[in-house]
Design a protein around this motif. Structure first.
Motif, PDB file in Angstrom:
ATOM      1  N   GLN A  75       0.683  -1.100   0.034  1.00 14.69           N
ATOM      2  CA  GLN A  75      -0.008  -0.143   0.022  1.00 14.69           C
ATOM      3  C   GLN A  75       0.895   1.221   0.078  1.00 14.69           C
ATOM      4  OE1 GLN A  75      -3.466  -0.129  -0.236  1.00 14.69           O
ATOM      5  NE2 GLN A  75      -2.894  -2.362  -0.635  1.00 14.69           N
ATOM      6  N   THR A  76       0.658   2.146  -0.944  1.00 19.17           N
ATOM      7  CA  THR A  76       1.709   3.157  -1.314  1.00 19.17           C
ATOM      8  C   THR A  76       1.588   4.086  -0.267  1.00 19.17           C
ATOM      9  OG1 THR A  76       1.504   2.965  -3.673  1.00 19.17           O
ATOM     10  CG2 THR A  76       2.316   5.024  -2.840  1.00 19.17           C
ATOM     11  N   ARG A  77       0.685   4.397   0.370  1.00 23.72           N
ATOM     12  CA  ARG A  77       0.583   5.402   1.528  1.00 23.72           C
ATOM     13  C   ARG A  77       0.894   5.125   2.713  1.00 23.72           C
ATOM     14  NH1 ARG A  77      -2.427   9.817   0.076  1.00 23.72           N
ATOM     15  NH2 ARG A  77      -4.110   9.649  -1.559  1.00 23.72           N
ATOM     16  N   SER A  78       1.156   3.708   2.871  1.00 21.62           N
ATOM     17  CA  SER A  78       1.548   3.235   4.250  1.00 21.62           C
ATOM     18  C   SER A  78       3.115   3.299   4.365  1.00 21.62           C
ATOM     19  CB  SER A  78       1.166   1.594   4.331  1.00 21.62           C
ATOM     20  OG  SER A  78       1.993   0.661   3.433  1.00 21.62           O
ATOM     21  N   GLY A  88       5.881  14.391   2.044  1.00 26.18           N
ATOM     22  CA  GLY A  88       5.094  15.173   0.812  1.00 26.18           C
ATOM     23  C   GLY A  88       5.954  15.010  -0.467  1.00 26.18           C
ATOM     24  N   GLN A  89       7.097  15.263  -0.514  1.00 25.65           N
ATOM     25  CA  GLN A  89       7.878  14.959  -1.458  1.00 25.65           C
ATOM     26  C   GLN A  89       7.943  13.610  -2.128  1.00 25.65           C
ATOM     27  OE1 GLN A  89      11.837  16.194  -0.184  1.00 25.65           O
ATOM     28  NE2 GLN A  89      11.219  18.252  -0.506  1.00 25.65           N
ATOM     29  N   VAL A  90       7.888  12.560  -1.410  1.00 24.55           N
ATOM     30  CA  VAL A  90       7.362  11.189  -2.010  1.00 24.55           C
ATOM     31  C   VAL A  90       6.261  11.004  -2.460  1.00 24.55           C
ATOM     32  CG1 VAL A  90       7.938   8.658  -1.255  1.00 24.55           C
ATOM     33  CG2 VAL A  90       9.645  10.340  -0.641  1.00 24.55           C
ATOM     34  N   MET A  91       5.196  11.236  -1.598  1.00 24.74           N
ATOM     35  CA  MET A  91       3.936  11.164  -2.250  1.00 24.74           C
ATOM     36  C   MET A  91       3.569  12.003  -3.077  1.00 24.74           C
ATOM     37  SD  MET A  91       3.316   8.468  -0.616  1.00 24.74           S
ATOM     38  CE  MET A  91       4.219   7.589   0.640  1.00 24.74           C
ATOM     39  N   ALA A  92       4.297  12.979  -3.715  1.00 20.91           N
ATOM     40  CA  ALA A  92       3.690  13.948  -4.640  1.00 20.91           C
ATOM     41  C   ALA A  92       3.515  13.092  -6.163  1.00 20.91           C
ATOM     42  CB  ALA A  92       4.917  15.066  -4.894  1.00 20.91           C
ATOM     43  N   LYS A  93       2.899  13.911  -7.102  1.00 20.70           N
ATOM     44  CA  LYS A  93       2.341  13.365  -8.189  1.00 20.70           C
ATOM     45  C   LYS A  93       3.721  13.015  -9.136  1.00 20.70           C
ATOM     46  CE  LYS A  93      -2.150  15.334  -8.669  1.00 20.70           C
ATOM     47  NZ  LYS A  93      -2.946  15.862  -9.443  1.00 20.70           N
ATOM     48  N   ASP A  94       4.650  13.427  -9.005  1.00 25.73           N
ATOM     49  CA  ASP A  94       5.942  13.228  -9.898  1.00 25.73           C
ATOM     50  C   ASP A  94       6.824  12.201  -8.983  1.00 25.73           C
ATOM     51  OD1 ASP A  94       6.873  14.639  -7.754  1.00 25.73           O
ATOM     52  OD2 ASP A  94       8.027  16.168  -9.218  1.00 25.73           O
ATOM     53  N   PHE A  95       6.341  11.672  -8.036  1.00 23.82           N
ATOM     54  CA  PHE A  95       6.915  10.427  -7.197  1.00 23.82           C
ATOM     55  C   PHE A  95       5.936   9.393  -7.101  1.00 23.82           C
ATOM     56  CE2 PHE A  95      10.517   8.770  -4.990  1.00 23.82           C
ATOM     57  CZ  PHE A  95      11.631   9.630  -5.472  1.00 23.82           C
ATOM     58  N   ASP A  99      -2.740   8.890  -4.795  1.00 28.94           N
ATOM     59  CA  ASP A  99      -3.970   8.831  -5.282  1.00 28.94           C
ATOM     60  C   ASP A  99      -4.356   8.263  -6.662  1.00 28.94           C
ATOM     61  OD1 ASP A  99      -4.482  10.480  -3.100  1.00 28.94           O
ATOM     62  OD2 ASP A  99      -3.889  12.468  -4.021  1.00 28.94           O
ATOM     63  N   LYS A 100      -3.421   8.098  -7.561  1.00 27.68           N
ATOM     64  CA  LYS A 100      -3.388   7.653  -8.860  1.00 27.68           C
ATOM     65  C   LYS A 100      -2.916   6.233  -8.751  1.00 27.68           C
ATOM     66  CE  LYS A 100      -2.673   8.414 -13.644  1.00 27.68           C
ATOM     67  NZ  LYS A 100      -2.295   9.336 -14.693  1.00 27.68           N
ATOM     68  N   ASN A 123       5.184  -0.352 -10.147  1.00 24.30           N
ATOM     69  CA  ASN A 123       5.221   0.630  -9.582  1.00 24.30           C
ATOM     70  C   ASN A 123       4.640   2.235 -10.320  1.00 24.30           C
ATOM     71  OD1 ASN A 123       5.825   2.496  -7.516  1.00 24.30           O
ATOM     72  ND2 ASN A 123       7.827   1.948  -7.349  1.00 24.30           N
ATOM     73  N   HIS A 124       4.155   3.116  -9.955  1.00 25.22           N
ATOM     74  CA  HIS A 124       3.739   4.144 -10.332  1.00 25.22           C
ATOM     75  C   HIS A 124       2.924   3.700 -11.881  1.00 25.22           C
ATOM     76  CE1 HIS A 124       4.424   8.366 -11.983  1.00 25.22           C
ATOM     77  NE2 HIS A 124       4.155   8.540 -10.865  1.00 25.22           N
ATOM     78  N   GLY A 125       2.327   2.671 -11.921  1.00 25.79           N
ATOM     79  CA  GLY A 125       1.544   2.227 -13.184  1.00 25.79           C
ATOM     80  C   GLY A 125       2.397   1.626 -14.090  1.00 25.79           C
ATOM     81  N   GLN A 126       3.695   1.600 -13.930  1.00 26.31           N
ATOM     82  CA  GLN A 126       4.538   0.824 -14.884  1.00 26.31           C
ATOM     83  C   GLN A 126       4.961  -0.456 -14.285  1.00 26.31           C
ATOM     84  OE1 GLN A 126       7.275   3.579 -16.820  1.00 26.31           O
ATOM     85  NE2 GLN A 126       6.282   5.121 -16.238  1.00 26.31           N
ATOM     86  N   THR A 127       5.150  -1.409 -15.380  1.00 25.43           N
ATOM     87  CA  THR A 127       5.710  -2.804 -14.790  1.00 25.43           C
ATOM     88  C   THR A 127       7.158  -3.074 -15.683  1.00 25.43           C
ATOM     89  OG1 THR A 127       3.608  -3.556 -14.209  1.00 25.43           O
ATOM     90  CG2 THR A 127       5.567  -5.450 -14.861  1.00 25.43           C
ATOM     91  N   HIS A 128       8.034  -3.416 -14.698  1.00 29.52           N
ATOM     92  CA  HIS A 128       9.286  -3.506 -15.714  1.00 29.52           C
ATOM     93  C   HIS A 128      10.232  -4.799 -14.578  1.00 29.52           C
ATOM     94  CE1 HIS A 128       9.006  -0.102 -17.974  1.00 29.52           C
ATOM     95  NE2 HIS A 128       8.962   0.805 -16.832  1.00 29.52           N
ATOM     96  N   ARG A 129      10.934  -5.403 -15.524  1.00 28.78           N
ATOM     97  CA  ARG A 129      11.732  -6.527 -14.905  1.00 28.78           C
ATOM     98  C   ARG A 129      12.466  -5.965 -13.573  1.00 28.78           C
ATOM     99  NH1 ARG A 129      13.795 -11.605 -16.519  1.00 28.78           N
ATOM    100  NH2 ARG A 129      15.565 -12.209 -15.217  1.00 28.78           N
ATOM    101  N   PHE A 130      12.569  -6.610 -12.531  1.00 27.98           N
ATOM    102  CA  PHE A 130      13.421  -6.298 -11.331  1.00 27.98           C
ATOM    103  C   PHE A 130      13.999  -7.327 -10.677  1.00 27.98           C
ATOM    104  CE2 PHE A 130      13.506  -4.635  -6.997  1.00 27.98           C
ATOM    105  CZ  PHE A 130      14.511  -3.909  -7.061  1.00 27.98           C
ATOM    106  N   ASP A 131      15.160  -7.684 -10.527  1.00 27.03           N
ATOM    107  CA  ASP A 131      15.719  -8.875 -10.067  1.00 27.03           C
ATOM    108  C   ASP A 131      16.510  -8.533  -8.873  1.00 27.03           C
ATOM    109  OD1 ASP A 131      14.900 -10.002 -12.135  1.00 27.03           O
ATOM    110  OD2 ASP A 131      16.968 -10.230 -13.372  1.00 27.03           O
TER     111      ASP A 131
END
Length: 184
Positions: A75-78, A88-95, A99-100, A123-131
């Motif tokens: 849960q992102t907000r957690s 505030g900076q981490v939860m901003a729209k460009d991070f 909300d979205k 994360n942030h609506g995008q899925t990429h490989r992460f090992d």
């Protein structure tokens, strides 16, 4: 060692190994009580560590074969952070923009003899490989923890905020306790 003692010892070793090979895979429901999931971001003068307080998922593993798979949602907000300004900076729209994008998700499988967790991070609506690298902690001959660690380039996921003050690489660490004790 005489021949009889050697044969008995060898026979017990074969039985022990045979018993281990037949150990059943286990399933663990992941919660904040048994999984410590953290992010570590380099800032100008220090590292900012965030800890997810709400997560849920499943870990399936076979300690003998060193195979595993994980599916966990955060849960992102957690994400607990050091102070209100950083939050505030981490939860901003460009991070993270909770909300979205209210959740992040990781799905992976152990590979390379159980030493790598190969997967995909959404994360942030995008899925990429992460090992991530996998390590195991044994206590009294029993598997107690499975830990993972890896780093990703935040720009690949559209996390463009704070480009002048926060490093482009974010380190992720996870400690999963298998012995009933909270991870530390």
């Amino acid at each position: 060692m005489n021949r009889a003692s050697f044969c008995i010892t060898l026979g017990l070793a074969v039985l022990a190994c045979g018993g281990m090979a037949q150990a059943a895979p286990e399933t663990l429901q992941l919660t904040p009580g048994n999984m410590l999931a953290q992010t570590h971001s380099g800032a100008i003068l220090f590292t900012v560590t965030g800890t997810y307080r709400q997560l849920a998922g499943t870990l399936m593993f076979d300690p003998v074969a060193k195979t595993c798979s994980v599916d966990v949602t955060f849960q992102t907000r957690s994400l607990a952070l050091p102070n209100a300004i950083i939050r505030g900076q981490v939860m901003a729209k460009d991070f993270l923009d909770p909300d979205k994008y209210p959740t992040s998700r990781y799905v992976g499988t152990c590979t390379k003899g159980g030493t790598v967790m190969a997967g995909k991070l959404t994360n942030h609506g995008q899925t990429h490989r992460f090992d991530m690298a996998v390590t195991y902690r044994m206590v009294d001959g029993k598997l107690a923890d499975i830990d993972t660690a890896g780093s990703f380039n935040r720009y690949h996921w559209g996390l463009t905020g704070q480009s002048m003050t926060v490093s482009k690489m974010i380190r992720v660490t996870n400690k999963i306790s298998l012995d009933g004790k909270p991870p530390a």
